[in-house]
Structures are given as structure tokens and as C-alpha cells.
Design a protein around this motif. Sequence first.
Motif, PDB file in Angstrom:
ATOM      1  N   ASP A 104       0.828  -1.204   0.000  1.00  0.00           N
ATOM      2  CA  ASP A 104       0.000   0.000   0.000  1.00  0.00           C
ATOM      3  C   ASP A 104       0.865   1.257   0.000  1.00  0.00           C
ATOM      4  OD1 ASP A 104      -2.310  -1.507   0.018  1.00  0.00           O
ATOM      5  OD2 ASP A 104      -2.641  -1.310   2.179  1.00  0.00           O
ATOM      6  N   ALA A 105       1.964   1.229   0.751  1.00  0.00           N
ATOM      7  CA  ALA A 105       2.857   2.387   0.809  1.00  0.00           C
ATOM      8  C   ALA A 105       3.483   2.659  -0.550  1.00  0.00           C
ATOM      9  CB  ALA A 105       3.938   2.158   1.861  1.00  0.00           C
ATOM     10  N   ALA A 106       3.939   1.623  -1.224  1.00  0.00           N
ATOM     11  CA  ALA A 106       4.557   1.802  -2.545  1.00  0.00           C
ATOM     12  C   ALA A 106       3.536   2.344  -3.544  1.00  0.00           C
ATOM     13  CB  ALA A 106       5.147   0.482  -3.040  1.00  0.00           C
ATOM     14  N   GLN A 107       2.309   1.863  -3.474  1.00  0.00           N
ATOM     15  CA  GLN A 107       1.262   2.369  -4.361  1.00  0.00           C
ATOM     16  C   GLN A 107       0.923   3.813  -4.023  1.00  0.00           C
ATOM     17  OE1 GLN A 107      -1.819  -0.556  -3.818  1.00  0.00           O
ATOM     18  NE2 GLN A 107      -0.909  -1.969  -5.291  1.00  0.00           N
ATOM     19  N   GLY A 108       0.895   4.131  -2.744  1.00  0.00           N
ATOM     20  CA  GLY A 108       0.626   5.510  -2.325  1.00  0.00           C
ATOM     21  C   GLY A 108       1.722   6.455  -2.787  1.00  0.00           C
ATOM     22  N   LEU A 109       2.975   6.008  -2.703  1.00  0.00           N
ATOM     23  CA  LEU A 109       4.079   6.824  -3.194  1.00  0.00           C
ATOM     24  C   LEU A 109       3.958   7.043  -4.692  1.00  0.00           C
ATOM     25  CD1 LEU A 109       6.730   8.352  -2.949  1.00  0.00           C
ATOM     26  CD2 LEU A 109       7.912   6.139  -3.136  1.00  0.00           C
ATOM     27  N   ALA A 110       3.661   5.985  -5.432  1.00  0.00           N
ATOM     28  CA  ALA A 110       3.523   6.099  -6.892  1.00  0.00           C
ATOM     29  C   ALA A 110       2.425   7.100  -7.247  1.00  0.00           C
ATOM     30  CB  ALA A 110       3.228   4.733  -7.508  1.00  0.00           C
ATOM     31  N   ALA A 111       1.304   7.040  -6.547  1.00  0.00           N
ATOM     32  CA  ALA A 111       0.196   7.974  -6.812  1.00  0.00           C
ATOM     33  C   ALA A 111       0.602   9.412  -6.481  1.00  0.00           C
ATOM     34  CB  ALA A 111      -1.040   7.563  -6.009  1.00  0.00           C
ATOM     35  N   SER A 112       1.296   9.612  -5.377  1.00  0.00           N
ATOM     36  CA  SER A 112       1.722  10.963  -4.997  1.00  0.00           C
ATOM     37  C   SER A 112       2.775  11.510  -5.947  1.00  0.00           C
ATOM     38  CB  SER A 112       2.258  10.967  -3.565  1.00  0.00           C
ATOM     39  OG  SER A 112       1.211  10.739  -2.665  1.00  0.00           O
ATOM     40  N   LEU A 113       3.704  10.662  -6.374  1.00  0.00           N
ATOM     41  CA  LEU A 113       4.697  11.099  -7.355  1.00  0.00           C
ATOM     42  C   LEU A 113       4.013  11.569  -8.634  1.00  0.00           C
ATOM     43  CD1 LEU A 113       7.409   8.350  -6.847  1.00  0.00           C
ATOM     44  CD2 LEU A 113       7.777  10.820  -6.574  1.00  0.00           C
ATOM     45  N   ALA A 114       3.049  10.777  -9.107  1.00  0.00           N
ATOM     46  CA  ALA A 114       2.343  11.139 -10.342  1.00  0.00           C
ATOM     47  C   ALA A 114       1.529  12.421 -10.159  1.00  0.00           C
ATOM     48  CB  ALA A 114       1.439   9.990 -10.776  1.00  0.00           C
ATOM     49  N   GLN A 115       0.881  12.565  -9.001  1.00  0.00           N
ATOM     50  CA  GLN A 115       0.060  13.752  -8.757  1.00  0.00           C
ATOM     51  C   GLN A 115       0.908  15.016  -8.725  1.00  0.00           C
ATOM     52  OE1 GLN A 115      -2.239  13.689  -5.138  1.00  0.00           O
ATOM     53  NE2 GLN A 115      -2.918  15.791  -5.390  1.00  0.00           N
ATOM     54  N   TRP A 116       2.037  14.983  -8.036  1.00  0.00           N
ATOM     55  CA  TRP A 116       2.830  16.189  -7.825  1.00  0.00           C
ATOM     56  C   TRP A 116       3.933  16.411  -8.847  1.00  0.00           C
ATOM     57  CZ3 TRP A 116       0.706  19.702  -5.057  1.00  0.00           C
ATOM     58  CH2 TRP A 116      -0.210  19.334  -4.070  1.00  0.00           C
ATOM     59  N   PHE A 117       4.390  15.325  -9.506  1.00  0.00           N
ATOM     60  CA  PHE A 117       5.549  15.463 -10.396  1.00  0.00           C
ATOM     61  C   PHE A 117       5.303  14.915 -11.801  1.00  0.00           C
ATOM     62  CE2 PHE A 117       7.037  15.317  -6.015  1.00  0.00           C
ATOM     63  CZ  PHE A 117       7.731  16.500  -5.966  1.00  0.00           C
ATOM     64  N   GLY A 118       4.050  14.542 -12.115  1.00  0.00           N
ATOM     65  CA  GLY A 118       3.722  14.082 -13.453  1.00  0.00           C
ATOM     66  C   GLY A 118       4.107  12.623 -13.684  1.00  0.00           C
ATOM     67  N   ALA A 119       4.168  12.256 -14.937  1.00  0.00           N
ATOM     68  CA  ALA A 119       4.492  10.878 -15.306  1.00  0.00           C
ATOM     69  C   ALA A 119       5.987  10.641 -15.177  1.00  0.00           C
ATOM     70  CB  ALA A 119       4.049  10.605 -16.738  1.00  0.00           C
ATOM     71  N   PRO A 120       6.371   9.413 -14.819  1.00  0.00           N
ATOM     72  CA  PRO A 120       7.808   9.122 -14.756  1.00  0.00           C
ATOM     73  C   PRO A 120       8.430   9.139 -16.139  1.00  0.00           C
ATOM     74  CG  PRO A 120       6.540   7.115 -14.434  1.00  0.00           C
ATOM     75  CD  PRO A 120       5.561   8.259 -14.502  1.00  0.00           C
ATOM     76  N   ALA A 121       9.716   9.431 -16.183  1.00  0.00           N
ATOM     77  CA  ALA A 121      10.436   9.391 -17.462  1.00  0.00           C
ATOM     78  C   ALA A 121      10.520   7.937 -17.908  1.00  0.00           C
ATOM     79  CB  ALA A 121      11.837   9.966 -17.278  1.00  0.00           C
ATOM     80  N   PRO A 122      10.485   7.688 -19.221  1.00  0.00           N
ATOM     81  CA  PRO A 122      10.607   6.321 -19.705  1.00  0.00           C
ATOM     82  C   PRO A 122      11.950   5.723 -19.288  1.00  0.00           C
ATOM     83  CG  PRO A 122      10.310   7.878 -21.532  1.00  0.00           C
ATOM     84  CD  PRO A 122      10.373   8.668 -20.282  1.00  0.00           C
ATOM     85  N   ALA A 123      11.934   4.436 -19.030  1.00  0.00           N
ATOM     86  CA  ALA A 123      13.172   3.743 -18.655  1.00  0.00           C
ATOM     87  C   ALA A 123      14.134   3.744 -19.842  1.00  0.00           C
ATOM     88  CB  ALA A 123      12.866   2.314 -18.229  1.00  0.00           C
ATOM     89  N   SER A 124      15.381   4.020 -19.561  1.00  0.00           N
ATOM     90  CA  SER A 124      16.371   4.021 -20.639  1.00  0.00           C
ATOM     91  C   SER A 124      16.957   2.626 -20.782  1.00  0.00           C
ATOM     92  CB  SER A 124      17.485   5.025 -20.338  1.00  0.00           C
ATOM     93  OG  SER A 124      18.129   4.682 -19.131  1.00  0.00           O
ATOM     94  N   GLY A 125      17.357   2.335 -21.994  1.00  0.00           N
ATOM     95  CA  GLY A 125      18.004   1.048 -22.203  1.00  0.00           C
ATOM     96  C   GLY A 125      17.200   0.220 -23.060  1.00  0.00           C
TER      97      GLY A 125
END
Length: 85
Positions: free
Chosen positions: A64-85
Amino acid sequence: MHDGRGLLLDLADDAELRARAEGYGDRVRVVTTTCPSGPAPAALLVRPDGCTAWAQDAADDRVDAAQGLAASLAQWFGAPAPASG
């Protein structure tokens, strides 16, 4: 915080939470440390303005904590950058 990025404080050395923040390296700095005394949260996500956007208590369910962090990151900082490689 002067660089305009958020801050993820990992106070429990949780690799899963740090992995959730990998796509935000240009917007969120990750710092792993410990709190030497007293009760402390396991992790905090701090916005660039200094306000706490998300917190995890040591007793929280890790999934639940990891999902909550993912939701907060997306809310405040947008979508994550695509993985390189």
C-alpha cells in the motif's frame, strides 16, 4: 530544495520505494538515511515548496505504501520518465 526538485527521504532503507522514484530523477532527489533517536516515519515525499506530499509510517503495509508513493509522485511530479536502455 533550492533546485526546485522534490525530495524523497527514505528513512528505512527501502529499495522498493527508491525504485518507484527512479523515473523521477530529474524532478525528485532521493536521500537514504536513518533517524538515530525516537519514532520517525519510514519515508517522506516533500514537495519543492517544503510541504509533505506523502508519508509512510514504519507500520504501514509496504505494498500500500509503494502504491501511495507512486500515486503521490504522479500527482505532484507528473508521469515518470521512460526507462532508458
